[in-house]
Design a protein around this motif. Structure first.
Motif, mmCIF file in Angstrom:
data_model
loop_
_atom_site.group_PDB
_atom_site.id
_atom_site.type_symbol
_atom_site.label_atom_id
_atom_site.label_comp_id
_atom_site.label_asym_id
_atom_site.label_seq_id
_atom_site.Cartn_x
_atom_site.Cartn_y
_atom_site.Cartn_z
ATOM 1 N N SER A 57 0.829 -1.203 0.000
ATOM 2 C CA SER A 57 0.000 0.000 0.000
ATOM 3 C C SER A 57 0.864 1.253 0.000
ATOM 4 N N LYS A 58 0.852 1.972 -1.120
ATOM 5 C CA LYS A 58 1.572 3.242 -1.187
ATOM 6 C C LYS A 58 0.970 4.248 -0.223
ATOM 7 N N ASP A 59 -0.333 4.190 -0.020
ATOM 8 C CA ASP A 59 -0.982 5.109 0.914
ATOM 9 C C ASP A 59 -0.478 4.895 2.336
ATOM 10 N N TYR A 60 -0.337 3.619 2.724
ATOM 11 C CA TYR A 60 0.167 3.338 4.064
ATOM 12 C C TYR A 60 1.625 3.778 4.187
ATOM 13 N N ASP A 62 3.035 6.190 2.616
ATOM 14 C CA ASP A 62 2.998 7.652 2.734
ATOM 15 C C ASP A 62 2.586 8.072 4.141
ATOM 16 N N GLU A 63 1.705 7.290 4.776
ATOM 17 C CA GLU A 63 1.289 7.590 6.148
ATOM 18 C C GLU A 63 2.472 7.474 7.115
#
Length: 351
Positions: A57-60, A62-63
């Protein structure tokens, strides 16, 4: 040349169940308060990062990057030391390394190795998602129990061991090549890659793979009485990560490099907080800067005397004071007579 980045801190030895050392946000706040500019994250600690999730997950990712950024810091690298160790484990060490993998893999060495390889692949993808370019690790070991040649090693044993080690790591290195990430082996006693010669033997087995790089930690070389300054001259092109960890070697009439089975406190060779040991960091920082080292100076705390929080506070300042802001001009530019081809030829007696 470029200025070495830092100071950074390896979080592994500081994690605990007590705040501020029990989650990523708290330990980043603490690290930033001491003056650190980056954190090196151990990927086996779920309190800091879910490695599989960061890979998928790129979103994770980034988080995670955002949490660190809230405290004006960066992630220097994702460490996979424990997983790398499990790529190659001699059966004599199975019980000692059981704690490096999930409990459900206990007494399952084949499954444990497969898990470790997958973890390393997750680290490559997660590093890519985070915009990083290097992953520190261990090589593992099939031969360490034979490092002292008694009983005599059978002919071909060492060659077979490194052949197998290369066979296990080559597909991993290829995967890292596909993701643009360097594997940085920490050259370390207990690993089959424990000095320059063993590293070169490994390189031969992986066809000088461009991703088979190094984490430089001089403390391990002090304990081996290896010339850690000349080591930089030999391998600077492969050094992509750097641990600032001190050490001292004080042999006596009773013990030397092997340490007599004593505790760390009572060994002739022991690790110390930065500045408290014998490592010549002034020369090390000069050498790495001269060779255009592009990475971070990361403090790793492993001291048998000083409290870790004191070591961290002092370590941040120690690294800061050793980083050399590089010059953009020569010291004798004031005496320059300019560039003139005609003058140059005259000086050479050509006209």
């Amino acid at each position: 040349m470029r200025t070495i980045k830092g100071p950074g801190i390896f979080l592994a030895q500081f994690m605990s169940d007590a705040p501020p050392f029990n989650d990523l946000r708290s330990i980043c706040q603490w690290s930033e308060s001491l003056g650190f500019k980056a954190v090196q994250i151990p990927t086996w600690d779920i309190r800091l990062i879910d490695l599989e999730k960061a890979a998928k997950s790129k979103d994770y990712a980034d988080e995670i990057k955002g949490i660190v950024g809230e405290y004006n810091m960066e992630i220097s690298e994702l460490s996979t030391h424990l997983q790398g160790q499990l790529v190659a484990v001699h059966p004599a060490y199975d019980a000692l390394f059981e704690g490096f993998a999930p409990a459900e893999l206990k007494n399952k060495p084949i499954e444990r190795q497969a898990w470790a390889v997958q973890q390393l692949k997750y680290a490559a993808k997660a590093s890519q998602n985070l915009g990083l370019n290097a992953v520190p690790t261990f090589s593992g070991s099939l031969l360490w129990h034979t490092f002292h040649p008694w009983p005599q090693r059978p002919a071909g044993l060492v060659e077979e061991g490194f052949k197998e080690l290369g066979k296990r790591w080559k597909p991993i290195l290829d995967y890292y090549e596909d993701h643009g990430i360097d594997v940085c082996y920490e050259i370390h006693p207990g690993e089959d890659l424990f000095d320059g010669i063993t590293y070169e033997m490994f390189l031969k087995e992986v066809n000088d793979h461009p991703r088979a790089c190094l984490l430089y930690d001089p403390s391990h070389f002090v304990l081996q009485q290896l010339d850690y300054i000349q080591y930089i001259d030999f391998y600077h092109e492969r050094i992509k990560a750097f641990h600032v960890k001190d050490a001292e070697f004080n042999p006596t009439g009773k013990q030397g490099t092997f340490g007599g089975y004593q505790s760390w406190l009572n060994r002739a060779g022991r690790y110390r907080s930065p500045g408290d040991g014998q490592v010549d960091f002034k020369t090390i920082f000069s050498k790495l800067t001269q060779y255009d080292f592009a990475g971070w100076a990361i403090m790793e705390w492993e001291c048998c005397i000083k409290h870790p929080e004191v070591g961290a506070k002092e370590g941040a300042e120690f690294i800061k004071n050793h980083i050399i802001p590089v010059t953009d001009k020569a010291f004798d530019d004031f005496a320059s007579s300019g560039t003139d081809e005609k003058m140059n030829r005259k000086i050479l007696g050509l006209d």
